[in-house]
Design a protein around this motif. Structure first.
Motif, PDB file in Angstrom:
ATOM      1  N   MET A  41      27.574  45.355  49.296  1.00  0.00           N
ATOM      2  CA  MET A  41      28.665  46.012  49.770  1.00  0.00           C
ATOM      3  C   MET A  41      30.274  45.219  50.058  1.00  0.00           C
ATOM      4  O   MET A  41      30.879  45.082  49.678  1.00  0.00           O
ATOM      5  CB  MET A  41      28.805  46.076  51.548  1.00  0.00           C
ATOM      6  N   GLY A  42      29.375  43.356  49.122  1.00  0.00           N
ATOM      7  CA  GLY A  42      30.445  42.818  49.131  1.00  0.00           C
ATOM      8  C   GLY A  42      31.247  43.439  47.425  1.00  0.00           C
ATOM      9  O   GLY A  42      32.746  42.532  48.049  1.00  0.00           O
ATOM     10  N   PRO A  43      31.545  43.863  46.667  1.00  0.00           N
ATOM     11  CA  PRO A  43      32.504  44.671  45.940  1.00  0.00           C
ATOM     12  C   PRO A  43      33.282  45.065  46.999  1.00  0.00           C
ATOM     13  O   PRO A  43      34.527  44.978  46.452  1.00  0.00           O
ATOM     14  CB  PRO A  43      31.740  45.656  44.884  1.00  0.00           C
ATOM     15  N   PHE A  44      33.267  46.347  47.756  1.00  0.00           N
ATOM     16  CA  PHE A  44      34.077  46.992  48.302  1.00  0.00           C
ATOM     17  C   PHE A  44      34.706  45.402  49.748  1.00  0.00           C
ATOM     18  O   PHE A  44      35.901  45.811  49.644  1.00  0.00           O
ATOM     19  CB  PHE A  44      33.275  47.911  48.873  1.00  0.00           C
ATOM     20  N   LEU A  45      34.016  45.037  50.465  1.00  0.00           N
ATOM     21  CA  LEU A  45      34.779  43.721  51.254  1.00  0.00           C
ATOM     22  C   LEU A  45      35.438  42.854  50.743  1.00  0.00           C
ATOM     23  O   LEU A  45      36.085  42.001  51.315  1.00  0.00           O
ATOM     24  CB  LEU A  45      32.968  43.561  52.155  1.00  0.00           C
ATOM     25  N   ALA A  46      35.375  42.640  49.405  1.00  0.00           N
ATOM     26  CA  ALA A  46      36.277  41.958  48.683  1.00  0.00           C
ATOM     27  C   ALA A  46      37.277  41.952  47.984  1.00  0.00           C
ATOM     28  O   ALA A  46      37.865  41.801  46.993  1.00  0.00           O
ATOM     29  CB  ALA A  46      35.282  40.832  46.957  1.00  0.00           C
ATOM     30  N   LEU A  47      37.650  43.176  48.430  1.00  0.00           N
ATOM     31  CA  LEU A  47      39.324  43.902  48.445  1.00  0.00           C
ATOM     32  C   LEU A  47      39.931  43.016  48.045  1.00  0.00           C
ATOM     33  O   LEU A  47      41.313  43.042  47.143  1.00  0.00           O
ATOM     34  CB  LEU A  47      38.901  45.381  48.954  1.00  0.00           C
ATOM     35  N   TYR A  87      40.348  40.975  45.538  1.00  0.00           N
ATOM     36  CA  TYR A  87      40.720  41.164  44.170  1.00  0.00           C
ATOM     37  C   TYR A  87      42.820  41.083  44.705  1.00  0.00           C
ATOM     38  O   TYR A  87      43.108  41.189  43.754  1.00  0.00           O
ATOM     39  CB  TYR A  87      40.645  42.798  43.855  1.00  0.00           C
ATOM     40  N   GLU A  88      42.982  41.952  45.765  1.00  0.00           N
ATOM     41  CA  GLU A  88      44.672  41.743  45.668  1.00  0.00           C
ATOM     42  C   GLU A  88      45.044  41.173  45.598  1.00  0.00           C
ATOM     43  O   GLU A  88      46.577  40.092  44.941  1.00  0.00           O
ATOM     44  CB  GLU A  88      45.323  42.374  47.417  1.00  0.00           C
ATOM     45  N   LEU A  89      45.243  39.818  46.524  1.00  0.00           N
ATOM     46  CA  LEU A  89      45.381  38.237  46.339  1.00  0.00           C
ATOM     47  C   LEU A  89      45.436  37.968  44.423  1.00  0.00           C
ATOM     48  O   LEU A  89      46.780  36.890  44.264  1.00  0.00           O
ATOM     49  CB  LEU A  89      44.774  37.126  47.030  1.00  0.00           C
ATOM     50  N   SER A  90      44.318  38.065  43.848  1.00  0.00           N
ATOM     51  CA  SER A  90      44.939  38.093  42.231  1.00  0.00           C
ATOM     52  C   SER A  90      45.868  38.364  41.492  1.00  0.00           C
ATOM     53  O   SER A  90      46.429  37.742  40.901  1.00  0.00           O
ATOM     54  CB  SER A  90      43.292  37.454  42.191  1.00  0.00           C
ATOM     55  N   ALA A 104      47.207  41.312  51.502  1.00  0.00           N
ATOM     56  CA  ALA A 104      46.069  41.307  50.984  1.00  0.00           C
ATOM     57  C   ALA A 104      45.701  42.973  51.922  1.00  0.00           C
ATOM     58  O   ALA A 104      44.824  43.511  51.248  1.00  0.00           O
ATOM     59  CB  ALA A 104      45.386  40.779  51.722  1.00  0.00           C
ATOM     60  N   MET A 105      46.761  43.118  52.622  1.00  0.00           N
ATOM     61  CA  MET A 105      46.126  44.171  53.705  1.00  0.00           C
ATOM     62  C   MET A 105      46.221  45.578  52.845  1.00  0.00           C
ATOM     63  O   MET A 105      46.151  46.227  53.306  1.00  0.00           O
ATOM     64  CB  MET A 105      46.758  44.313  55.034  1.00  0.00           C
ATOM     65  N   LEU A 120      33.875  33.926  44.373  1.00  0.00           N
ATOM     66  CA  LEU A 120      33.320  34.877  43.519  1.00  0.00           C
ATOM     67  C   LEU A 120      34.092  36.110  43.940  1.00  0.00           C
ATOM     68  O   LEU A 120      34.577  37.257  42.721  1.00  0.00           O
ATOM     69  CB  LEU A 120      31.996  35.447  43.915  1.00  0.00           C
ATOM     70  N   GLY A 121      35.032  36.410  44.724  1.00  0.00           N
ATOM     71  CA  GLY A 121      35.820  37.968  44.682  1.00  0.00           C
ATOM     72  C   GLY A 121      37.223  37.639  43.601  1.00  0.00           C
ATOM     73  O   GLY A 121      37.321  38.490  43.258  1.00  0.00           O
ATOM     74  N   HIS A 122      37.332  36.539  43.470  1.00  0.00           N
ATOM     75  CA  HIS A 122      38.630  36.002  42.157  1.00  0.00           C
ATOM     76  C   HIS A 122      38.588  36.354  40.848  1.00  0.00           C
ATOM     77  O   HIS A 122      38.606  36.371  40.412  1.00  0.00           O
ATOM     78  CB  HIS A 122      38.891  34.645  43.387  1.00  0.00           C
ATOM     79  N   ALA A 123      36.655  35.815  41.173  1.00  0.00           N
ATOM     80  CA  ALA A 123      36.751  35.627  39.451  1.00  0.00           C
ATOM     81  C   ALA A 123      36.221  37.207  39.445  1.00  0.00           C
ATOM     82  O   ALA A 123      36.420  37.297  38.293  1.00  0.00           O
ATOM     83  CB  ALA A 123      35.716  34.559  39.662  1.00  0.00           C
TER      84      ALA A 123
END
Length: 288
Positions: A107-113, A116-119, A133-134, A275-278
């Motif tokens: 579920m990580g790719p979804f939970l890190a949404l 991604y928005e911050l980056s 980020a919301m 990892l999310g930002h990367a």
């Protein structure tokens, strides 16, 4: 007033308001006609192992630039994981402890949404806070993001069912008396070795499926107005065109998640945000 210091209650109220607006926008996009989406297939670039290091370095830069907001988001992951552990032990469902922990990564790719928005916002020179980020679900592809999140949720559920089926085929419906007794049996007996072998084999297949459909699809949907199948297709093509770097990325993510799980998942507060930002920067290097 811009830059004013607000109390936690005000932060929470503002964040809740933005969340409601974001989910409202996502609900609207669920009903958006397909003709409003881009029809051109994203072009996939060939990358090398060096690009993974660049993505990680840029991810670390994003983390350091907004670490206060990122740490607030990152705290959610270990708390959720500890709640899962507590529920598993309390309900005497010890055999599910490892599948739940390993499957949490699906579920990580979804939970890190939000990361991604911050980056994305930092890259565009916009305000990058946890409240901002919301707004990830308020993008034109918000509905597609939710659909893809449901697909990963279904994959997670399928993994749990598979893990339980493997356990039942080897142990029957025998319930472990304690976590220690279960660990000793798994690590010290033949049937425990079989459980590890078949469980890890099945887990690898589920992880490969999750990697293929989501490694760059969520950042892509956040960045462009696309349909789910278009984004997933681009992600699958990215893996097919770059098998070695993408498998290396998956192995790197798995290794860092294991390290971040020690002690008591607290390392995930740092590991998952980086990892999310990367992942956002990996997407930027893969998609033209």
């Amino acid at each position: 007033m811009t830059g004013a210091i607000r109390n936690p209650l005000q932060w929470g109220v503002d964040g809740l308001g933005e969340s409601v607006e974001a989910f409202g926008a996502a609900n609207h996009s669920l009903r958006r006609p397909a003709t409003e989406c881009e029809t051109t297939r994203p072009r996939v670039r060939r990358i090398g192992l060096g690009d993974l290091g660049i993505a990680l370095r840029l991810g670390l830069d994003d983390f350091l630039a907004a670490r206060t907001d990122v740490l607030f988001i990152g705290l959610i992951y270990p708390l959720a994981g500890l709640m899962l552990w507590a529920m598993t032990l309390h309900e005497n469902m010890i055999p599910l402890l490892f599948p739940l922990t390993a499957g949490f990564a699906l579920m990580g790719p979804f939970l890190a949404l939000g990361l991604y928005e911050l980056s994305r916002r930092r890259e565009a020179g916009e305000i990058a806070t946890w409240e901002a980020a919301m707004g990830a679900f308020a993008t034109p592809s918000g509905g597609a993001i939710l659909r893809l999140g449901l697909i990963l949720t279904a994959l997670f559920a399928a993994w749990l069912l598979t893990a339980m089926a493997i356990y039942a085929s080897i142990y029957g419906w025998e319930t472990p008396t304690s976590l220690r007794a279960f660990a000793e049996d798994v690590l010290g007996t033949r049937r425990g070795g079989e459980l590890i072998l078949y469980g890890c084999g099945a887990g690898f297949l589920f992880a490969l499926a999750a990697l293929s459909i989501s490694v760059i699809s969520f950042p892509l949907l956040l960045d462009r107005k696309l349909r789910v199948r278009t984004a997933v297709g681009a992600s699958v093509r990215a893996v097919a065109k770059n098998p070695v770097p993408m498998l290396a990325w998956g192995a790197l993510v798995a290794a860092l998640l294991v390290l971040g799980s020690l002690p008591l998942l607290m390392g995930l507060i740092l590991v998952l945000p980086i990892l999310g930002h990367a992942t956002w920067h990996l997407y930027r290097r893969v998609i033209v």
